[in-house]
Write a protein that holds these residues in place. Structure first.
Motif, PDB file in Angstrom:
ATOM      1  N   GLU A 193      63.150  59.895  63.799  1.00  0.00           N
ATOM      2  CA  GLU A 193      63.549  59.740  62.393  1.00  0.00           C
ATOM      3  C   GLU A 193      62.575  58.813  61.666  1.00  0.00           C
ATOM      4  OE1 GLU A 193      68.290  60.591  63.178  1.00  0.00           O
ATOM      5  OE2 GLU A 193      67.583  58.531  62.957  1.00  0.00           O
ATOM      6  N   ILE A 194      62.143  57.767  62.346  1.00  0.00           N
ATOM      7  CA  ILE A 194      61.157  56.865  61.736  1.00  0.00           C
ATOM      8  C   ILE A 194      59.813  57.590  61.615  1.00  0.00           C
ATOM      9  CG2 ILE A 194      59.856  54.731  62.081  1.00  0.00           C
ATOM     10  CD1 ILE A 194      62.379  53.576  63.429  1.00  0.00           C
TER      11      ILE A 194
ATOM     12  N   ASN B  74      59.192  60.656  61.337  1.00  0.00           N
ATOM     13  CA  ASN B  74      59.238  61.701  60.315  1.00  0.00           C
ATOM     14  C   ASN B  74      59.077  61.113  58.916  1.00  0.00           C
ATOM     15  OD1 ASN B  74      59.233  64.418  59.907  1.00  0.00           O
ATOM     16  ND2 ASN B  74      61.390  64.740  60.378  1.00  0.00           N
ATOM     17  N   GLY B  75      59.351  59.821  58.766  1.00  0.00           N
ATOM     18  CA  GLY B  75      59.134  59.156  57.498  1.00  0.00           C
ATOM     19  C   GLY B  75      57.727  58.593  57.371  1.00  0.00           C
ATOM     20  N   CYS B  76      56.930  58.724  58.385  1.00  0.00           N
ATOM     21  CA  CYS B  76      55.580  58.130  58.406  1.00  0.00           C
ATOM     22  C   CYS B  76      54.526  59.210  58.578  1.00  0.00           C
ATOM     23  CB  CYS B  76      55.503  57.105  59.543  1.00  0.00           C
ATOM     24  SG  CYS B  76      53.849  56.504  59.919  1.00  0.00           S
ATOM     25  N   ARG B  77      54.558  59.879  59.713  1.00  0.00           N
ATOM     26  CA  ARG B  77      53.722  61.057  59.978  1.00  0.00           C
ATOM     27  C   ARG B  77      52.243  60.763  60.148  1.00  0.00           C
ATOM     28  NH1 ARG B  77      56.376  65.983  56.423  1.00  0.00           N
ATOM     29  NH2 ARG B  77      58.426  65.832  57.384  1.00  0.00           N
TER      30      ARG B  77
ATOM     31  N   ILE C  64      65.255  56.691  56.997  1.00  0.00           N
ATOM     32  CA  ILE C  64      65.428  56.352  58.408  1.00  0.00           C
ATOM     33  C   ILE C  64      66.777  55.656  58.622  1.00  0.00           C
ATOM     34  CG2 ILE C  64      62.967  56.219  58.832  1.00  0.00           C
ATOM     35  CD1 ILE C  64      63.185  53.199  58.789  1.00  0.00           C
TER      36      ILE C  64
ATOM     37  N   ILE D 169      55.503  52.400  55.314  1.00  0.00           N
ATOM     38  CA  ILE D 169      55.754  53.599  54.523  1.00  0.00           C
ATOM     39  C   ILE D 169      57.121  54.225  54.814  1.00  0.00           C
ATOM     40  CG2 ILE D 169      54.710  55.199  56.182  1.00  0.00           C
ATOM     41  CD1 ILE D 169      53.466  56.596  53.658  1.00  0.00           C
ATOM     42  N   ALA D 170      57.648  54.007  56.006  1.00  0.00           N
ATOM     43  CA  ALA D 170      58.793  54.807  56.455  1.00  0.00           C
ATOM     44  C   ALA D 170      60.100  54.439  55.763  1.00  0.00           C
ATOM     45  CB  ALA D 170      58.965  54.685  57.969  1.00  0.00           C
TER      46      ALA D 170
END
Lengths: 466, 378
Positions: B26-27, B29-32, A320, A257-258
């Motif tokens: 940073e990674i 924060n894109g997944c959570r 990212i 997802i990231a």
């Protein structure tokens, strides 16, 4: 070396959510169960590793779901996204079962939480897994081990040998060594074929080299192909897949997802040649991100670039990967590696000239539009004129394929002659195309996998012990 | 005090540790997906970018439950190699040195296991020497358990002033460290309610709850072992402090002179506390043998173990003193116990114990921030 010579009650092919639900259910019913996972332990769980929630019908609020989500609304949602490309009987059965199965999931170690921050739109319909899909997969493996399911990792099932509608044996590679396994009942839960670029190449040509596969590289579709080659009935368009727009720098597999990018509605998107090709502001991003994978897949070299200015930097979560940044559009285009920077400059200038003043509001479908250009940008259109300028490269990210084996309501795999196979069941992505023949509904893949995994496990157990 | 190359954790510099943590955040924060495990992720979601001070804050908020490691779709051997507990442990350890007061003593965090061990040896030697100085001939004499017996070995004023000065210094040094930490992350107003929430989080170790079922101590399965052992250790330590406080009150305000009877408040509190400390430290030490090394930071074992051993010795020598106080061993037992306690007080601001101070401050900041609106909300 495990003793593989015994005849198992149930062989489960695959190691994701659907496989685990089938294996645990069959084991709970007293069967000897062998689960074969192609991936090594660290990458077990197929695409389920990357999932995060489960779409669940419910009549009243629960500890993790708000309000209610009833069968008719659920069915309407499904009908809408699939454009009717579904099987109403199987779909309604799945929807109804989704209300009751969460108790079993919890018993089997799955933990839920309310919807994640930033996913408010799903708080009513989807129960989120605490820790995400890998946490769910971990919980199921622990339960399966505790119950005594025999689990082999690094074990690829190469083919299921069928005779007269019965699976007689399975050819496997156990840590690279060829073996044959026999079982009374077989559950195929080995996913789609999006991890098999050569197979995808048959439909998409060399464009596949520019595809990013968001999930497991172990979804090779070998069993799917093996079954379809032995008289098993097919569902779903083999050329179709679900795809979203990703940062082009994402790894070729397993980025999950990231690596997705949310900049599109606040930017303009140009292709390799510097041309815009679709209305970036058509609707809210959560409602549109799923079409952008396909849009980019149809562009030359399957690449696109999202370009925006200083005004928009804080409007979405950063990638990212760092954005490319420059003081002029031309310089930015050079940095992004676009062959004709002048063309990008012209496209931006043309777009800027077409923007009509409106009151910008990212929270609603606002009145910031363009006039006189094709394609138009119908919301959130503002001139790109405040440096520095930023850009992200985008690629199509494939989530799953739609091709599958036909099943009935007992999860039995159907043969071309319309009769069910004697001892073969299917669950998960390998049969999801029966219900989700097109489009995407968040968390519904996990629902199909869970419900059909449970049914396949029950039916396999019932038949194995007869 | 910016981050520096000279602070190292094992083979990693502070700059590298911060870079890893920043990349992982940073990674994340894109997944959570891990947002339900603990306070770190909701705090992360309030930020788009991660300055060094933010990372120091998040690292001290991290209780090292490891839930996010086992749940992580990007954990090694995935090419992203996300290992939040390890990165946070490294950043956290470096932050102890970065914020230490006074600056010249910050280096004591390098090779901290040796430092703490030497301090313990030094404390023991000093008190033994002192006791010999005061009562060398009567060191091995059996003493009746009667008021003033202890002070024959070490005169009361010496004992009191050594304790007060060292503990007082430790409190000042730790307060200054916490102040450095707090200012670095940006000063902010603190509501009473936030203090209450932070205290509750500290007392319950809510963040070792992993969302309800505890930590991942050695694999994907969850367990409350670490949380409960830490409770034994924490409350054991607190009971020992309470015992000392009770003794002080007895002495100064009631005029009752130690040793006290077995059923007196200081002895009961101290005994319970000592037993709790032994269970907690012993259990946590034993867990080091079964831990999964993957989410652990190399180079921190010395600091961890030294503190566990020193705490365990504090408890053990106290209990031994209680057992021997009417025998000829009392003199030596008392000297040894006081030596260990002296060492504990002296190294307090330059040991793993500061984790409690920074984590407390981080939890307070988190309680203050909690009302903020996370980024990326619709």
């Amino acid at each position: 070396m495990k003793d593989l010579s015994q005849t198992w009650d149930v062989l489960v092919v695959g190691g994701g959510n659907a496989a685990l639900c089938a294996a645990i259910t069959a084991r709970e019913a007293g069967c000897s169960v062998l689960l074969l996972e192609h991936a090594p332990k660290a990458f077990r769980g197929g695409n389920s590793r990357h999932t995060r929630n489960f779409r669940s019908m419910h009549e009243q609020p629960t500890d993790v779901l708000t309000e209610s989500y009833l069968e008719e609304e659920y069915w309407d949602d499904l009908k809408r996204v699939t454009g009717g490309n579904t099987d109403e009987q199987l779909a309604r059965m799945t929807i109804r079962a989704s209300a009751g199965v969460t108790g079993w999931m919890r018993q089997s170690g799955v933990r839920f939480q309310p919807s994640l921050t930033g996913t408010l739109s799903l708080s009513r319909t989807n129960a989120f897994f605490l820790g995400g899909g890998k946490a769910l997969v971990n919980a199921y493996y622990l339960t399966a081990e505790r119950l005594g399911v025999t689990i082999l990792y690094d074990t690829e099932v190469l083919a299921l040998k069928m005779e007269d509608g019965f699976v007689r044996s399975a050819d496997i590679a156990y840590r690279g060594y060829p073996e044959t396994v026999r079982a009374k009942m077989v559950v195929a839960a080995s996913g789609g074929f999006q991890g098999n670029l050569d197979w995808m190449r048959e439909y998409w040509g060399d464009a596949v080299d520019n595809f990013v596969i968001r999930g497991t590289p172990y979804a090779k579709g070998k069993i799917l192909k093996s079954l379809l080659g032995q008289g098993v009935a097919q569902v779903g368009d083999p050329t179709q897949f679900h795809a979203v727009a990703l940062d082009a720098r994402a790894p070729q597999f397993d980025g999950g997802i990231a690596t997705r990018l949310d900049s599109v509605p606040f930017s303009i998107v140009v292709n390799r040649d510097g041309d815009r090709f679709y209305d970036e502001g058509e609707d809210f991003w959560p409602k549109r991100y799923a079409i952008w994978g396909r849009l980019i897949a149809q562009q030359p070299d399957q690449i696109a670039y999202s370009i925006f200015d200083q005004k928009c930097v804080e409007m979405f979560m950063p990638s990212i990967y760092p954005a490319k940044k420059a003081n002029t559009i031309r310089e930015l285009a050079v940095q992004l590696g676009i062959a004709d920077p002048a063309k990008v400059e012209a496209t931006v200038a043309q777009y800027n000239a077409a923007v009509r003043a409106g009151s910008f509001n990212p929270g609603k479908l606002d009145d910031c539009v363009t006039e006189g250009i094709m394609p138009p940008k119908t919301h959130w259109a503002r001139p790109i004129d405040v440096g520095p300028f930023y850009g992200y490269p985008l690629r199509p990210g494939i989530t799953f394929t739609y091709l599958g084996v036909r099943v009935n309501e007992r999860a039995q795999v159907m043969m071309d002659d319309g009769r069910p196979a004697g001892n073969l069941f299917a669950s998960g992505e390998i049969m999801a195309g029966n219900i989700l023949g097109r489009g995407y509904l968040a968390g519904f893949g996990m629902t199909i996998g869970t419900i059909f995994g449970r049914i396949a496990g029950q039916e396999a157990a019932k038949n194995a012990r007869n | 005090m910016p981050a520096t190359e000279t602070i190292t954790i094992g083979a990693v510099t502070q700059i590298e540790a911060l870079a890893d943590a920043r990349h992982f955040m940073e990674i994340c924060n894109g997944c959570r997906y891990c947002e339900g495990f603990c306070a770190v992720f909701p705090a992360m979601e309030l930020r788009r970018e991660f300055a060094d001070a933010d990372l120091n804050y998040l690292a001290n908020l991290c209780h090292n439950c490891q839930g996010c490691f086992y749940a992580c779709q990007y954990a090694p051997p995935h090419p992203f190699g996300v290992n939040v507990p390890q990165a946070m442990a490294q950043v956290r350890a470096a932050s102890y040195e970065q914020y230490a007061w006074p600056r010249p003593l910050a280096r004591l965090f390098q090779g901290n296991g040796v430092v703490v061990s030497l301090a313990t040896a030094g404390g023991l030697a000093l008190v033994l020497l002192l006791s010999m100085l005061f009562r060398s001939t009567q060191m091995l004499t059996a003493w009746p358990v009667e008021p003033g017996a202890f002070y024959v070995v070490i005169p009361f004023p010496v004992m009191m002033w050594m304790g007060l000065l060292t503990f007082g210094y430790a409190l000042v040094a730790m307060f200054m460290g916490a102040r450095n930490f707090w200012r670095d992350a940006g000063t902010t107003g603190v509501a009473t309610r936030a203090i209450g929430e932070a205290v509750w989080d500290i007392l319950t170790l809510k963040n070792l709850g992993g969302g309800g079922d505890g930590c991942n101590d050695r694999d994907e399965s969850f367990s409350m072992t670490r949380r409960y052992l830490h409770h034994f250790m924490f409350y054991g330590f607190m009971l020992c402090l309470a015992a000392t406080t009770a003794g002080t009150v007895f002495h100064h305000f009631l005029g009752w002179v130690a040793p006290y009877s077995l059923l007196s408040l200081p002895v009961v509190l101290g005994t319970l506390g000592g037993v709790g400390l032994l269970i907690g430290t012993g259990g946590l030490f034993a867990m080091k043998f079964t831990d999964d090394p993957a989410p652990k930071a190399r180079g921190l074992l010395g600091m961890d173990v030294a503190m566990l051993v020193l705490l365990a010795l504090s408890a053990l020598t106290g209990l031994v003193l209680l057992a021997l106080r009417s025998t000829g061993g009392m003199g030596i037992a008392l000297a040894v116990h006081l030596g260990v306690i002296l060492a504990l007080f002296v190294v307090l601001p330059y040991s793993k114990m500061v984790h409690g101070v920074y984590r407390g401050a981080a939890l307070l900041r988190y309680a203050v921030e909690r009302t903020g609106k996370p980024l990326g909300t619709e």
